[in-house]
Scaffold this motif. Structure first.
Motif, mmCIF file in Angstrom:
data_model
loop_
_atom_site.group_PDB
_atom_site.id
_atom_site.type_symbol
_atom_site.label_atom_id
_atom_site.label_comp_id
_atom_site.label_asym_id
_atom_site.label_seq_id
_atom_site.Cartn_x
_atom_site.Cartn_y
_atom_site.Cartn_z
ATOM 1 N N ASP A 51 -3.991 2.781 11.416
ATOM 2 C CA ASP A 51 -2.999 2.588 10.352
ATOM 3 C C ASP A 51 -3.601 2.217 8.992
ATOM 4 O O ASP A 51 -2.873 1.773 8.097
ATOM 5 C CB ASP A 51 -1.944 1.516 10.732
ATOM 6 C CG ASP A 51 -1.227 1.879 12.026
ATOM 7 O OD1 ASP A 51 -1.083 3.087 12.281
ATOM 8 O OD2 ASP A 51 -0.843 0.956 12.777
ATOM 9 N N TYR A 52 -4.928 2.319 8.861
ATOM 10 C CA TYR A 52 -5.559 2.058 7.555
ATOM 11 C C TYR A 52 -6.356 3.277 7.137
ATOM 12 O O TYR A 52 -6.905 3.979 8.000
ATOM 13 C CB TYR A 52 -6.495 0.840 7.627
ATOM 14 C CG TYR A 52 -5.734 -0.455 7.710
ATOM 15 C CD1 TYR A 52 -5.369 -1.130 6.548
ATOM 16 C CD2 TYR A 52 -5.342 -0.974 8.941
ATOM 17 C CE1 TYR A 52 -4.636 -2.305 6.616
ATOM 18 C CE2 TYR A 52 -4.614 -2.139 9.021
ATOM 19 C CZ TYR A 52 -4.261 -2.808 7.855
ATOM 20 O OH TYR A 52 -3.541 -3.953 7.911
ATOM 21 N N PHE A 56 -11.726 1.803 4.306
ATOM 22 C CA PHE A 56 -11.347 0.400 4.124
ATOM 23 C C PHE A 56 -12.035 -0.374 5.248
ATOM 24 O O PHE A 56 -11.584 -0.371 6.387
ATOM 25 C CB PHE A 56 -9.826 0.217 4.145
ATOM 26 C CG PHE A 56 -9.215 0.452 2.789
ATOM 27 C CD1 PHE A 56 -9.395 1.662 2.139
ATOM 28 C CD2 PHE A 56 -8.472 -0.541 2.158
ATOM 29 C CE1 PHE A 56 -8.853 1.877 0.875
ATOM 30 C CE2 PHE A 56 -7.926 -0.335 0.897
ATOM 31 C CZ PHE A 56 -8.116 0.876 0.253
ATOM 32 N N ASN A 109 -10.242 -0.015 -8.762
ATOM 33 C CA ASN A 109 -8.823 0.005 -8.380
ATOM 34 C C ASN A 109 -8.202 -1.322 -8.805
ATOM 35 O O ASN A 109 -8.729 -2.381 -8.455
ATOM 36 C CB ASN A 109 -8.681 0.156 -6.860
ATOM 37 C CG ASN A 109 -9.332 1.436 -6.368
ATOM 38 O OD1 ASN A 109 -8.720 2.484 -6.369
ATOM 39 N ND2 ASN A 109 -10.599 1.342 -5.975
ATOM 40 N N ASP A 111 -4.562 -3.481 -8.926
ATOM 41 C CA ASP A 111 -3.136 -3.631 -8.566
ATOM 42 C C ASP A 111 -2.648 -4.935 -9.190
ATOM 43 O O ASP A 111 -3.239 -5.988 -8.936
ATOM 44 C CB ASP A 111 -2.954 -3.751 -7.038
ATOM 45 C CG ASP A 111 -3.497 -2.542 -6.290
ATOM 46 O OD1 ASP A 111 -3.519 -1.454 -6.872
ATOM 47 O OD2 ASP A 111 -3.902 -2.725 -5.126
ATOM 48 N N ASP A 115 2.762 -4.665 -7.686
ATOM 49 C CA ASP A 115 1.932 -3.699 -6.924
ATOM 50 C C ASP A 115 0.935 -4.379 -6.001
ATOM 51 O O ASP A 115 0.276 -3.712 -5.200
ATOM 52 C CB ASP A 115 1.156 -2.778 -7.887
ATOM 53 C CG ASP A 115 2.088 -1.837 -8.615
ATOM 54 O OD1 ASP A 115 3.160 -1.524 -8.050
ATOM 55 O OD2 ASP A 115 1.767 -1.445 -9.754
ATOM 56 N N ASN A 117 -0.582 -5.819 -2.950
ATOM 57 C CA ASN A 117 -0.259 -5.772 -1.516
ATOM 58 C C ASN A 117 -1.528 -6.002 -0.698
ATOM 59 O O ASN A 117 -2.311 -5.087 -0.468
ATOM 60 C CB ASN A 117 0.367 -4.429 -1.126
ATOM 61 C CG ASN A 117 0.693 -4.407 0.364
ATOM 62 O OD1 ASN A 117 0.654 -5.440 1.031
ATOM 63 N ND2 ASN A 117 0.990 -3.228 0.887
ATOM 64 N N LEU A 119 -1.824 -6.497 2.296
ATOM 65 C CA LEU A 119 -1.798 -5.871 3.627
ATOM 66 C C LEU A 119 -2.475 -4.497 3.611
ATOM 67 O O LEU A 119 -2.635 -3.874 4.658
ATOM 68 C CB LEU A 119 -0.358 -5.750 4.128
ATOM 69 C CG LEU A 119 0.382 -7.077 4.303
ATOM 70 C CD1 LEU A 119 1.840 -6.830 4.673
ATOM 71 C CD2 LEU A 119 -0.277 -7.941 5.363
ATOM 72 N N LYS A 120 -2.898 -4.051 2.443
ATOM 73 C CA LYS A 120 -3.597 -2.765 2.388
ATOM 74 C C LYS A 120 -5.004 -2.871 2.980
ATOM 75 O O LYS A 120 -5.646 -1.868 3.257
ATOM 76 C CB LYS A 120 -3.623 -2.217 0.960
ATOM 77 C CG LYS A 120 -4.673 -2.800 0.033
ATOM 78 C CD LYS A 120 -4.383 -2.464 -1.428
ATOM 79 C CE LYS A 120 -5.048 -1.182 -1.885
ATOM 80 N NZ LYS A 120 -4.895 -0.989 -3.342
ATOM 81 N N PHE A 121 -5.490 -4.110 3.163
ATOM 82 C CA PHE A 121 -6.831 -4.313 3.723
ATOM 83 C C PHE A 121 -6.733 -4.647 5.225
ATOM 84 O O PHE A 121 -5.830 -5.384 5.638
ATOM 85 C CB PHE A 121 -7.549 -5.456 2.994
ATOM 86 C CG PHE A 121 -7.649 -5.229 1.508
ATOM 87 C CD1 PHE A 121 -8.544 -4.298 1.001
ATOM 88 C CD2 PHE A 121 -6.833 -5.924 0.625
ATOM 89 C CE1 PHE A 121 -8.631 -4.062 -0.364
ATOM 90 C CE2 PHE A 121 -6.904 -5.703 -0.740
ATOM 91 C CZ PHE A 121 -7.802 -4.764 -1.236
ATOM 92 N N GLU A 163 2.143 -10.152 1.722
ATOM 93 C CA GLU A 163 1.580 -9.206 0.733
ATOM 94 C C GLU A 163 0.946 -9.894 -0.479
ATOM 95 O O GLU A 163 -0.040 -9.434 -1.026
ATOM 96 C CB GLU A 163 2.673 -8.271 0.165
ATOM 97 C CG GLU A 163 3.188 -7.227 1.111
ATOM 98 C CD GLU A 163 4.391 -7.708 1.896
ATOM 99 O OE1 GLU A 163 4.532 -8.933 2.126
ATOM 100 O OE2 GLU A 163 5.206 -6.854 2.288
#
Ligand SMILES: Cc1cc2nc3c(=O)[nH]c(=O)nc-3n(C[C@H](O)[C@H](O)[C@H](O)COP(=O)(O)O)c2cc1C
Length: 477
Positions: A51-52, A56, A109, A111, A115, A117, A119-121, A163
């Motif tokens: 799911d990533y 990452f 990058n 954010d 924006d 988040n 949980l993207k890691f 997040e």
């Protein structure tokens, strides 16, 4: 200054890196980290989490061996522990201030605001009993003293709440804890930068007990012989390391404004002493990261498997503190691995006067470098190698007369992480503990009458070795 990904490249060239894919961030990654650290295995780089997005990544077991510690601080791979300790003593320290640059790789990058988040890691939950996912274990926490203006950097654990919210636990007495109070006592939030993929030298400096008023950024610059590059953070004005993998800017809120449950986390003592508690949080305002970011993980593992990096960082600075306090004749200082690199200190010295050994022990127990959670301080004579456990224990049972040689000092610098802290004291908020000092030196006033050691003299050994070494190769070296 070698950044994290360049260091991992160096590890790869040296055959010191294992790259793994499709590992679960939920305890499987942590268990592999533990199993391979126990075997003195390589550094680990994990990619392709379910799911990533690919790229990452998470790195662990980076600084767990002497060889990789040497590589991380740009020393030859065959450097021994003592040489690293000598470098880390930084006896001719001169601050090398960071240089500000307009931008850098960490800004690939950005954010901001809504924006953000986290949980993207692929943030790991390392151990089965951990109360959550820990984004910060291999992290550098950057805070400015509002009165004195200098920037302190420490390593403190960071739990992922959601997040945009992180939990930051700092033990009482640590510089970042003292500094945050300066903001909180005025009802203000404390601006903070967190570097989740720091350059190895910044991380290892941040984890060291560098003296009050000295920025670990300047310390890292001195050790690297080149300044750290930083970018002025848009939100906080704090320096954001330009070569970081992942960094955030945020506000560390006073505990009465917002606190959330933090912990438990498997800790460096080898236990879950801290348990779960309400701790203050950080509201994250901006996240910066490189393409294909690497989250650094240094989860605590039961001693002694995790201890080397702590030993190396604690021992040299304690040695410096002892000498600064005027303790002469030190042959060696060692933080034993069984104490997680902190709880068990051994000092070897040549006694010059009655009370010399106790002076050294009391200074160590009260030091910045090793005073926190110091449990047992053993002082031995100069003929004992403090890094050799068997020799130290031999000195303890043969030279100490326990009714005279043991002292217990109460009310020392402790923490709720202490597994042996009695529940009543914990409930009262009294986190202090006692330190036992064993003076295992020959008693000073009759040391000349102390029985001689049953061992051939150096001259005789040399003579016999020279005569027999060709016939008995074992005598070599
Ligand atoms: C992996 C790791 C995790 C750590 N976690 C914490 C922590 O959660 N809280 C804390 O107060 N100290 C923690 N420490 C210890 C501090 O980083 C260390 O005492 C440091 O010297 C503190 O910085 P200071 O000298 O600026 O006070 C940790 C150290 C390491 C290496």
């Amino acid at each position: 200054m070698l950044d994290l990904r360049s260091f991992l490249e160096v590890c790869k060239k040296e055959g010191e890196l294992l790259e793994l894919r499709d590992v679960d961030w939920d305890v499987e990654l942590g268990t592999l980290t533990e199993l391979l650290a126990e075997k003195g295995g390589p550094a680990l780089l994990f990619d392709k989490f379910k799911d990533y997005p690919e790229g990452f990544r998470v790195a662990t077991d980076m600084y767990t061996t002497v060889k990789r510690f040497a590589l991380a601080i740009d020393m030859p791979p065959d450097t021994n522990g003592l040489e690293i300790i000598k470098k880390w003593r930084a006896v001719d320290f001169e601050p090398v201030k960071p240089v500000e640059v307009a931008t850098g790789p960490v800004m690939e990058n950005v954010d901001e605001g809504e924006d953000v988040n986290l949980l993207k890691f692929p943030v790991p939950r390392f151990h089965e009993r951990d109360g959550g996912r820990y984004m910060g274990t291999g992290v550098a926490i950057i805070i400015r003293d509002p009165d004195e203006g200098w920037v302190n950097v420490g390593v403190q654990r960071v739990m992922l709440h959601d997040e945009r919210t992180l939990g930051l636990y700092i033990s009482p007495g640590k510089h970042n804890a003292i500094i945050r109070e300066k903001y909180w006592s005025k009802g203000e939030s404390c601006p903070v930068v967190m570097d989740f993929g720091p350059t190895p030298l910044l991380f290892l400096s941040a984890a060291s007990h560098v003296a009050w008023g000295i920025s670990e950024m300047e310390w890292a610059g001195y050790l690297a012989k080149e300044p750290l590059e930083v970018i002025a953070g848009k939100v906080t004005g704090l320096p954001v390391p330009a070569n970081s993998e992942i960094a955030i800017e945020g506000e560390y809120l006073p505990p009465d404004v917002e606190s959330r449950k933090e912990g438990p986390l498997g800790e460096w003592t080898g236990y879950y002493g801290g348990g779960e508690r309400s701790e203050p949080v950080v509201h994250v305002k901006a996240v910066y990261h490189r393409d294909n970011p690497i989250l650094a993980g240094t989860p605590p593992i039961k001693p002694p498997n995790y201890a080397f990096a702590v030993q190396v960082r604690t021992t040299p600075l304690l040695w410096n503190e002892l000498e600064k306090a005027g303790i002469r004749g030190i042959r060696g200082v060692w933080e034993h691995g069984a104490g997680g690199g902190r709880m068990l200190t051994i000092i070897s010295l040549k006694q010059e006067y009655g009370g010399h050994a106790m002076r050294a022990a009391l200074t160590a127990a009260g030091s910045h470098a090793a005073g926190y959670m110091s449990k047992l301080v053993i002082v031995v004579d100069e003929d004992i190698d403090p890094t050799n456990t068997n020799e130290v224990l031999w000195a303890v049972v043969s030279r100490a007369n326990f009714e005279d040689s043991v002292s217990i000092i109460k009310g020392c610098w402790g923490t709720r992480l202490d597994p042996a802290l009695p529940p009543e004291k914990r409930e009262k908020g009294d986190l202090t503990h006692s330190v036992m000092i064993i003076n295992a030196c020959r008693p000073f006033y009759w040391k000349d009458r102390f029985p001689p050691v049953n061992r051939a003299s150096e001259e005789l050994r040399k003579k016999v070795i020279e005569k027999w070494v060709n016939e008995i190769p074992l005598l070599r070296g």
